[in-house]
Scaffold this motif. Structure first.
Motif, PDB file in Angstrom:
ATOM      1  N   GLY A 285       0.820  -1.218   0.000  1.00 43.98           N
ATOM      2  CA  GLY A 285       0.000   0.000   0.000  1.00 43.98           C
ATOM      3  C   GLY A 285       0.845   1.256   0.000  1.00 43.98           C
ATOM      4  O   GLY A 285       0.560   2.225  -0.719  1.00 43.98           O
ATOM      5  N   ALA A 286       1.921   1.261   0.786  1.00 41.90           N
ATOM      6  CA  ALA A 286       2.805   2.421   0.824  1.00 41.90           C
ATOM      7  C   ALA A 286       3.506   2.613  -0.517  1.00 41.90           C
ATOM      8  O   ALA A 286       3.672   3.756  -0.992  1.00 41.90           O
ATOM      9  N   ILE A 287       3.900   1.527  -1.162  1.00 41.29           N
ATOM     10  CA  ILE A 287       4.555   1.618  -2.472  1.00 41.29           C
ATOM     11  C   ILE A 287       3.585   2.169  -3.517  1.00 41.29           C
ATOM     12  O   ILE A 287       3.940   3.041  -4.315  1.00 41.29           O
ATOM     13  N   VAL A 288       2.350   1.665  -3.512  1.00 41.35           N
ATOM     14  CA  VAL A 288       1.341   2.157  -4.461  1.00 41.35           C
ATOM     15  C   VAL A 288       1.103   3.650  -4.252  1.00 41.35           C
ATOM     16  O   VAL A 288       1.043   4.426  -5.219  1.00 41.35           O
ATOM     17  N   ALA A 289       1.007   4.080  -2.993  1.00 42.11           N
ATOM     18  CA  ALA A 289       0.791   5.500  -2.704  1.00 42.11           C
ATOM     19  C   ALA A 289       1.987   6.337  -3.178  1.00 42.11           C
ATOM     20  O   ALA A 289       1.811   7.406  -3.775  1.00 42.11           O
ATOM     21  N   ALA A 290       3.207   5.854  -2.926  1.00 40.01           N
ATOM     22  CA  ALA A 290       4.401   6.596  -3.343  1.00 40.01           C
ATOM     23  C   ALA A 290       4.479   6.704  -4.870  1.00 40.01           C
ATOM     24  O   ALA A 290       4.788   7.777  -5.410  1.00 40.01           O
ATOM     25  N   VAL A 291       4.195   5.602  -5.563  1.00 40.03           N
ATOM     26  CA  VAL A 291       4.193   5.624  -7.030  1.00 40.03           C
ATOM     27  C   VAL A 291       3.125   6.599  -7.521  1.00 40.03           C
ATOM     28  O   VAL A 291       3.341   7.344  -8.485  1.00 40.03           O
TER      29      VAL A 291
ATOM     30  N   GLY B 173      -5.329   6.931  -2.608  1.00 42.50           N
ATOM     31  CA  GLY B 173      -6.521   6.279  -2.041  1.00 42.50           C
ATOM     32  C   GLY B 173      -6.452   4.771  -2.151  1.00 42.50           C
ATOM     33  O   GLY B 173      -6.755   4.052  -1.197  1.00 42.50           O
ATOM     34  N   LEU B 174      -6.022   4.267  -3.303  1.00 48.09           N
ATOM     35  CA  LEU B 174      -5.854   2.824  -3.478  1.00 48.09           C
ATOM     36  C   LEU B 174      -4.786   2.289  -2.531  1.00 48.09           C
ATOM     37  O   LEU B 174      -4.952   1.230  -1.923  1.00 48.09           O
ATOM     38  N   GLY B 175      -3.689   3.025  -2.388  1.00 49.66           N
ATOM     39  CA  GLY B 175      -2.635   2.615  -1.455  1.00 49.66           C
ATOM     40  C   GLY B 175      -3.150   2.538  -0.027  1.00 49.66           C
ATOM     41  O   GLY B 175      -2.853   1.596   0.707  1.00 49.66           O
ATOM     42  N   TRP B 176      -3.960   3.535   0.385  1.00 49.55           N
ATOM     43  CA  TRP B 176      -4.520   3.509   1.731  1.00 49.55           C
ATOM     44  C   TRP B 176      -5.436   2.308   1.896  1.00 49.55           C
ATOM     45  O   TRP B 176      -5.389   1.608   2.908  1.00 49.55           O
ATOM     46  N   LEU B 177      -6.265   2.062   0.900  1.00 47.82           N
ATOM     47  CA  LEU B 177      -7.203   0.942   0.970  1.00 47.82           C
ATOM     48  C   LEU B 177      -6.461  -0.383   1.121  1.00 47.82           C
ATOM     49  O   LEU B 177      -6.819  -1.221   1.942  1.00 47.82           O
ATOM     50  N   VAL B 178      -5.402  -0.566   0.340  1.00 40.85           N
ATOM     51  CA  VAL B 178      -4.629  -1.805   0.410  1.00 40.85           C
ATOM     52  C   VAL B 178      -3.929  -1.927   1.764  1.00 40.85           C
ATOM     53  O   VAL B 178      -3.892  -2.992   2.365  1.00 40.85           O
TER      54      VAL B 178
END
Length: 161
Positions: A26-32, A60-65
């Motif tokens: 999730g953190a990686i998705v948010a950073a990307v 938002g997707l990163g937070w959800l994951v």
């Protein structure tokens, strides 16, 4: 676990939080999302708005994951499964079987809300899994204790029989 004798009280309640690998993903998705959004926004003009949309969507997707829990509640009338974006309620009279473990037998793999084929869904964040078989298909859910979940559903089904 609540007192099942109280009127309307839950027989079982579980809040399964994402496993540690999901928090990292999730953190990686948010950073990307932030990086891509800034690159797109740097192009100027209408791209600034598009960049902001990309940032919001991927953060938002990163937070959800990373943080989205699966909440499962068993009452005398239904099994309710909640996830931050989607929830589901299955009437106790529609449930035909229940078991500990992942018996959805779908084709999906991974975490989150997954469509596993016709009538098959999984709400997965890691940890123990239980499966509810109902008249419209199967539902796999992450729970704190799969055996307690099964016992609660079996007891509730016996009370309506």
């Amino acid at each position: 676990m609540s007192d099942p004798t109280a009127l309307g009280a839950p027989r079982y309640r579980s809040v399964a939080r994402p496993a540690k690998p999901l928090v990292v993903v999730g953190a990686i998705v948010a950073a990307v999302g932030v990086l891509v959004g800034l690159v797109v926004a740097a192009m100027g003009g209408w791209s600034i708005a598009l960049g902001l949309v990309v940032i919001l969507a991927l953060v938002g997707l990163g937070w959800l994951v990373a943080k989205g829990p699966v909440t499962v509640t068993v009452t005398d009338r239904a099994v309710t499964v909640g996830y931050p974006v989607l929830s589901r309620r299955i009437s106790m009279s529609d449930i035909t079987d229940v078991g500990a473990g992942d018996h959805v037998n779908g084709f999906g793999h991974g975490w989150g809300v997954r469509w596993e084929g016709r009538g098959k869904w999984a709400y997965r964040v890691g940890g123990p899994m239980a499966t509810v078989v109902h008249r419209r298909g199967r539902l796999g859910v992450s729970v704190d204790d799969a055996h307690e979940f099964v016992e609660a559903v079996v007891a509730a089904r016996q009370d309506i029989a």
